[in-house]
Design a protein around this motif. Structure first.
Motif: not given
Length: 63
Positions: A26, A29-30, A33, A38-45
């Protein structure tokens, strides 16, 4: 815990699902951001989008 007069609760055994590893993730990711990265969600998507655009075995490990 209280909600400023409307209600109050007592917790006898508070639990959390947050582990030290999840907390560090977390924080990472912060930081990403806040730095405009890109955070982990952005990299995954992005990895999933890449796989969906070109469904080859070469792209599969990234997703």
């Amino acid at each position: 815990m209280s909600a400023h007069e409307p209600a109050a609760w007592r917790f006898s055994e508070p639990r959390t699902r947050l582990t030290p590893e999840l907390l560090l993730a977390e924080v990472r990711d912060t930081i990403d951001q806040l730095n405009g990265h890109p955070d982990s969600t952005d990299r995954c998507l992005a990895a999933v989008d890449g796989l969906l655009a070109d469904r080859t075995e070469q792209n599969r490990p990234a997703a």
